[in-house]
Design an enzyme around this catalytic site. Structure first.
Site, mmCIF file in Angstrom:
data_model
loop_
_atom_site.group_PDB
_atom_site.id
_atom_site.type_symbol
_atom_site.label_atom_id
_atom_site.label_comp_id
_atom_site.label_asym_id
_atom_site.label_seq_id
_atom_site.Cartn_x
_atom_site.Cartn_y
_atom_site.Cartn_z
ATOM 1 N N ASP A 89 -15.174 1.947 -1.944
ATOM 2 C CA ASP A 89 -14.041 1.942 -1.238
ATOM 3 C C ASP A 89 -14.306 1.083 0.199
ATOM 4 O O ASP A 89 -15.646 0.727 0.130
ATOM 5 C CB ASP A 89 -13.850 3.361 -0.997
ATOM 6 C CG ASP A 89 -14.071 4.086 0.371
ATOM 7 O OD1 ASP A 89 -14.659 3.651 1.206
ATOM 8 O OD2 ASP A 89 -13.323 5.038 0.521
ATOM 9 N N ILE A 90 -13.310 0.730 0.823
ATOM 10 C CA ILE A 90 -13.200 -0.125 1.820
ATOM 11 C C ILE A 90 -13.658 0.693 3.088
ATOM 12 O O ILE A 90 -13.199 1.715 3.374
ATOM 13 C CB ILE A 90 -12.119 -0.893 2.000
ATOM 14 C CG1 ILE A 90 -11.663 -1.827 0.875
ATOM 15 C CG2 ILE A 90 -12.228 -1.802 3.323
ATOM 16 C CD1 ILE A 90 -10.138 -2.137 0.924
ATOM 17 N N ASN A 97 -6.027 -1.089 9.246
ATOM 18 C CA ASN A 97 -4.646 -1.017 9.268
ATOM 19 C C ASN A 97 -4.102 -0.734 10.657
ATOM 20 O O ASN A 97 -3.277 -1.504 11.333
ATOM 21 C CB ASN A 97 -4.011 0.156 8.179
ATOM 22 C CG ASN A 97 -3.887 -0.345 7.012
ATOM 23 O OD1 ASN A 97 -3.761 -1.569 6.642
ATOM 24 N ND2 ASN A 97 -3.751 0.663 5.952
ATOM 25 N N ASP A 106 -2.951 -5.122 3.417
ATOM 26 C CA ASP A 106 -2.831 -5.440 2.109
ATOM 27 C C ASP A 106 -3.492 -6.624 1.653
ATOM 28 O O ASP A 106 -3.878 -6.725 0.606
ATOM 29 C CB ASP A 106 -1.118 -5.679 2.038
ATOM 30 C CG ASP A 106 -0.393 -4.456 2.194
ATOM 31 O OD1 ASP A 106 -0.916 -3.228 1.983
ATOM 32 O OD2 ASP A 106 0.970 -4.367 2.099
ATOM 33 N N GLU A 132 -7.364 2.361 -0.857
ATOM 34 C CA GLU A 132 -8.374 1.442 -0.903
ATOM 35 C C GLU A 132 -9.664 1.762 -1.754
ATOM 36 O O GLU A 132 -10.866 1.307 -1.354
ATOM 37 C CB GLU A 132 -8.998 1.397 0.812
ATOM 38 C CG GLU A 132 -9.813 2.278 1.345
ATOM 39 C CD GLU A 132 -9.201 3.481 1.616
ATOM 40 O OE1 GLU A 132 -9.730 4.451 2.258
ATOM 41 O OE2 GLU A 132 -7.875 3.862 1.578
#
Length: 182
Positions: A89-90, A97, A106, A132
């Site tokens: 995961d990021i 965001n 995105d 994510e």
């Protein structure tokens, strides 16, 4: 488009004028039915692809992943081969965001997907698991091989730079590895 050619239907005979007007008309009806069937099959395949694919990343989506992962596990069990998973995961994606906006977020998700896809073999599965989060399924890969791949992906993402109106930035990934049947 209804007037767009999708193929050719040819029927030949050595004798001139071997096919009557009625026969040619019937063959035209058959050709049209075949064309409709081909178009329906293409539409079905397209709908099936869209139902199994994440719209943003073009990776396998979560429901399709859940369907397919059982096949991978069953094959690994049947062949007695390892099957490794990498979950990633990021890191701090919400702040990406919040700081740079969802369109930039995105772009980050798309780039992560591209990095993951370019680092795996064709037999492996890469799926968008959640917002994510991504999962990789690596056939016949032991823990050591999966850890090496995870590290290569981590470093690859650290080298990526993103542009925004607020300047250049990077992201990092957290990755975890598990191996079946271990």
């Amino acid at each position: 488009c209804a007037d767009e050619a999708i193929g050719t239907f040819m029927l030949g005979q050595r004798r001139r004028r071997a096919f009557s007007d009625d026969t040619r008309e019937m063959l035209g009806v058959i050709a049209n039915q075949v064309a409709v069937s081909i178009e329906n099959a293409k539409m079905y395949r397209s709908m099936e692809h869209r139902a199994q694919t994440d719209g943003l990343t073009q990776l396998t989506n979560h429901p399709a992943f859940k369907e397919r992962v059982g096949e991978y596990v069953a094959r690994a069990e049947r062949l007695g081969k390892p099957l490794s998973f990498i979950m990633t995961d990021i890191d701090k994606f919400k702040s990406v965001n919040d700081t740079y906006g969802h369109p930039v977020g995105d772009q980050v998700i798309k780039r992560v997907a591209a990095v993951l896809q370019t680092n795996v073999r064709k037999i492996d599965l890469v799926a968008r698991y959640g917002g994510e989060e991504f999962v990789l399924v690596l056939e016949e890969a032991d823990t050591q091989g999966a850890v090496l791949l995870a590290e290569r992906i981590r470093q690859d993402m650290m080298a990526q730079q993103f542009q925004s109106e607020k300047g250049q930035f990077g992201v990092t990934l957290s990755l975890g590895v598990a191996t079946f049947p271990e």
